[in-house]
Design a protein around this motif. Structure first.
Motif, mmCIF file in Angstrom:
data_model
loop_
_atom_site.group_PDB
_atom_site.id
_atom_site.type_symbol
_atom_site.label_atom_id
_atom_site.label_comp_id
_atom_site.label_asym_id
_atom_site.label_seq_id
_atom_site.Cartn_x
_atom_site.Cartn_y
_atom_site.Cartn_z
ATOM 1 N N GLY A 112 40.248 45.885 76.838
ATOM 2 C CA GLY A 112 41.565 46.454 76.551
ATOM 3 C C GLY A 112 41.469 47.882 76.037
ATOM 4 O O GLY A 112 42.222 48.767 76.472
ATOM 5 N N MET A 113 40.546 48.124 75.119
ATOM 6 C CA MET A 113 40.402 49.466 74.555
ATOM 7 C C MET A 113 39.793 50.441 75.559
ATOM 8 O O MET A 113 40.201 51.596 75.640
ATOM 9 C CB MET A 113 39.572 49.400 73.271
ATOM 10 N N LEU A 114 38.815 49.974 76.341
ATOM 11 C CA LEU A 114 38.232 50.834 77.377
ATOM 12 C C LEU A 114 39.268 51.165 78.448
ATOM 13 O O LEU A 114 39.370 52.309 78.910
ATOM 14 C CB LEU A 114 37.015 50.149 78.006
ATOM 15 N N GLY A 115 40.041 50.141 78.846
ATOM 16 C CA GLY A 115 41.066 50.344 79.865
ATOM 17 C C GLY A 115 42.136 51.317 79.420
ATOM 18 O O GLY A 115 42.553 52.198 80.181
ATOM 19 N N SER A 116 42.588 51.193 78.182
ATOM 20 C CA SER A 116 43.627 52.100 77.683
ATOM 21 C C SER A 116 43.093 53.516 77.532
ATOM 22 O O SER A 116 43.828 54.491 77.691
ATOM 23 C CB SER A 116 44.168 51.596 76.343
ATOM 24 N N SER A 117 41.804 53.634 77.246
ATOM 25 C CA SER A 117 41.200 54.959 77.146
ATOM 26 C C SER A 117 41.156 55.646 78.512
ATOM 27 O O SER A 117 41.454 56.839 78.623
ATOM 28 C CB SER A 117 39.780 54.840 76.580
ATOM 29 N N ILE A 118 40.825 54.877 79.561
ATOM 30 C CA ILE A 118 40.711 55.441 80.909
ATOM 31 C C ILE A 118 42.082 55.651 81.542
ATOM 32 O O ILE A 118 42.373 56.721 82.098
ATOM 33 C CB ILE A 118 39.854 54.523 81.795
ATOM 34 N N LEU A 119 42.942 54.636 81.458
ATOM 35 C CA LEU A 119 44.229 54.684 82.160
ATOM 36 C C LEU A 119 45.308 55.455 81.400
ATOM 37 O O LEU A 119 46.181 56.077 82.018
ATOM 38 C CB LEU A 119 44.720 53.257 82.430
ATOM 39 N N LEU A 120 45.255 55.392 80.057
ATOM 40 C CA LEU A 120 46.325 55.992 79.262
ATOM 41 C C LEU A 120 45.858 57.169 78.416
ATOM 42 O O LEU A 120 46.676 57.824 77.777
ATOM 43 C CB LEU A 120 46.949 54.924 78.343
ATOM 44 N N GLY A 121 44.557 57.414 78.408
ATOM 45 C CA GLY A 121 44.041 58.512 77.610
ATOM 46 C C GLY A 121 44.111 58.273 76.117
ATOM 47 O O GLY A 121 44.109 59.231 75.327
ATOM 48 N N GLU A 122 44.134 57.014 75.690
ATOM 49 C CA GLU A 122 44.216 56.697 74.265
ATOM 50 C C GLU A 122 42.851 56.859 73.600
ATOM 51 O O GLU A 122 41.811 56.595 74.199
ATOM 52 C CB GLU A 122 44.720 55.265 74.060
ATOM 53 N N ARG A 123 42.862 57.285 72.359
ATOM 54 C CA ARG A 123 41.629 57.437 71.583
ATOM 55 C C ARG A 123 41.841 56.858 70.193
ATOM 56 O O ARG A 123 42.867 57.120 69.553
ATOM 57 C CB ARG A 123 41.236 58.914 71.455
ATOM 58 N N LEU A 124 40.862 56.076 69.735
ATOM 59 C CA LEU A 124 40.933 55.521 68.383
ATOM 60 C C LEU A 124 40.387 56.516 67.381
ATOM 61 O O LEU A 124 39.459 57.271 67.678
ATOM 62 C CB LEU A 124 40.126 54.212 68.297
ATOM 63 N N THR A 125 40.954 56.518 66.183
ATOM 64 C CA THR A 125 40.406 57.336 65.109
ATOM 65 C C THR A 125 39.121 56.685 64.596
ATOM 66 O O THR A 125 38.837 55.517 64.873
ATOM 67 C CB THR A 125 41.407 57.463 63.950
ATOM 68 N N GLN A 126 38.328 57.422 63.844
ATOM 69 C CA GLN A 126 37.082 56.871 63.291
ATOM 70 C C GLN A 126 37.377 55.691 62.372
ATOM 71 O O GLN A 126 36.629 54.707 62.339
ATOM 72 C CB GLN A 126 36.324 57.962 62.533
ATOM 73 N N PHE A 127 38.456 55.790 61.628
ATOM 74 C CA PHE A 127 38.854 54.706 60.728
ATOM 75 C C PHE A 127 39.172 53.450 61.539
ATOM 76 O O PHE A 127 38.786 52.339 61.177
ATOM 77 C CB PHE A 127 40.084 55.148 59.932
ATOM 78 N N GLU A 128 39.887 53.620 62.667
ATOM 79 C CA GLU A 128 40.253 52.494 63.525
ATOM 80 C C GLU A 128 39.030 51.904 64.212
ATOM 81 O O GLU A 128 38.939 50.685 64.389
ATOM 82 C CB GLU A 128 41.285 52.947 64.554
ATOM 83 N N VAL A 129 38.082 52.750 64.596
ATOM 84 C CA VAL A 129 36.845 52.263 65.223
ATOM 85 C C VAL A 129 36.079 51.384 64.246
ATOM 86 O O VAL A 129 35.600 50.296 64.610
ATOM 87 C CB VAL A 129 35.967 53.441 65.691
ATOM 88 N N PHE A 130 35.963 51.833 63.005
ATOM 89 C CA PHE A 130 35.236 51.048 62.004
ATOM 90 C C PHE A 130 35.950 49.721 61.737
ATOM 91 O O PHE A 130 35.316 48.663 61.668
ATOM 92 C CB PHE A 130 35.104 51.840 60.702
ATOM 93 N N GLY A 131 37.277 49.776 61.599
ATOM 94 C CA GLY A 131 38.037 48.541 61.398
ATOM 95 C C GLY A 131 37.895 47.603 62.582
ATOM 96 O O GLY A 131 37.746 46.381 62.416
ATOM 97 N N GLY A 132 37.933 48.159 63.795
ATOM 98 C CA GLY A 132 37.780 47.352 65.001
ATOM 99 C C GLY A 132 36.426 46.681 65.077
ATOM 100 O O GLY A 132 36.311 45.521 65.498
ATOM 101 N N MET A 133 35.374 47.395 64.670
ATOM 102 C CA MET A 133 34.034 46.806 64.674
ATOM 103 C C MET A 133 33.959 45.635 63.701
ATOM 104 O O MET A 133 33.338 44.604 63.993
ATOM 105 C CB MET A 133 33.006 47.871 64.320
ATOM 106 N N LEU A 134 34.607 45.777 62.541
ATOM 107 C CA LEU A 134 34.626 44.669 61.578
ATOM 108 C C LEU A 134 35.384 43.468 62.134
ATOM 109 O O LEU A 134 34.960 42.314 61.966
ATOM 110 C CB LEU A 134 35.279 45.125 60.267
#
Length: 299
Positions: free
Chosen positions: A248-270
């Motif tokens: 979902g996150m890879l797809g939205s990055s490619i198709l919609l150009g969405e980018r997560l903030t560093q804070f969101e990346v860390f939260g997502g990893m947890l």
């Protein structure tokens, strides 16, 4: 799990992961409640005329139709229109795993193991990060709406535990007959007084999104998932769902150009770590590694 089953599981992951980006495309032209109602109408009709009623109580069908169809998807689609990114929605919606375990503990008196407790705490810690950083890809309202959608999904999971012996595809087709009317009524009073004019002006992009979320994401993907659950142990199939937010996150990055903030990346990893602890027991890891190894050998 043989090569065919592994590929089927990965196809479902791919379909459900991209579903969030496709929903975003559909919501560019159609209001969220109408979009949700049309999705379930397309799923139910004409399939309901060819699929027998599942072997379960009508109350179970109504329950899933209301909590999953009317409430979960309404909250999710409203949030996704402008309050949360597609990638983040695909991740936060997985809170349903934690909610399902907690509700099972409360209503079915199921015991919470130490591993589940650790996994739930890690996942909840990850979710808390998104409330610390609401200036990125989600508003506070969007977070609350998606987490509420996850709670409604968890409630429908408890209902579906009671229909474990029913055909999952048949059950979903009949449950999809419940949401359209109440959703269309809500849409008429709160979204648009001229639904037919709006539909006539809708482009191929939104109709394509509806076809995807109805026939591909619902009927095809649920059919494959039901087939996998019928032929393999649940503990071997369900961990594949951990890959859905990643797609979902890879797809939205490619198709919609969405980018997560560093804070969101860390939260997502947890969050993903917590879900992995919840779903992947040592025995399941061994089984998955062995079966994927067999699948590679067959390929």
């Amino acid at each position: 799990m043989d090569a065919k089953s592994t590929l089927a599981a990965l196809l479902v992951v791919f379909i459900w992961g991209l579903n969030f980006s496709v929903i975003k495309f559909g919501l560019e032209e159609l209001p969220p409640i109408m979009f949700s109602g049309l999705r379930f109408l397309i799923v139910a009709v004409p399939a309901v005329f060819f699929v027998p009623f599942p072997r379960t109580s009508v109350w179970n069908v109504l329950g899933v139709g209301v909590f999953l169809g009317v409430l979960k998807f309404s909250f999710l689609f409203v949030a996704m229109r402008q309050d949360i990114s597609a990638g983040l929605a695909s991740l936060l919606l997985q809170a349903q795993v934690v909610f399902t375990i907690l509700l099972s503990l409360l209503f079915f008196r199921e015991k919470l193991t130490a591993r589940q407790l650790v996994g739930a705490v890690i996942a909840l810690a990850g979710f808390s990060f998104f409330f610390q950083d609401t200036g990125g890809n989600a508003t506070s309202l969007g977070l609350l709406l998606v987490l509420s959608a996850a709670l409604f999904w968890a409630i429908s999971n408890l209902i579906m535990k009671r229909v474990a012996n029913s055909n999952l595809l048949h059950f979903m087709v009949w449950a999809s007959l419940v949401p359209p009317l109440p959703l269309f009524l809500v849409s008429y009073f709160f979204e648009t007084k001229q639904p037919l004019a709006l539909l006539m002006a809708t482009t191929a992009q939104s109709w394509g999104a509806l076809v995807y979320v109805s026939y591909i994401s619902t009927l095809l993907a649920f059919s494959l998932w039901a087939w996998l659950l019928r032929h393999h142990q649940t503990a071997v199939v369900t961990p594949f769902a951990l890959l859905i937010p990643i797609v979902g996150m890879l797809g939205s990055s490619i198709l919609l150009g969405e980018r997560l903030t560093q804070f969101e990346v860390f939260g997502g990893m947890l969050v993903l770590l917590g879900l992995a602890v919840l779903l992947l027991t040592p025995a399941v890891i061994v089984k998955l590694s062995r079966r994927i190894g067999h699948s590679r050998a067959e390929l």
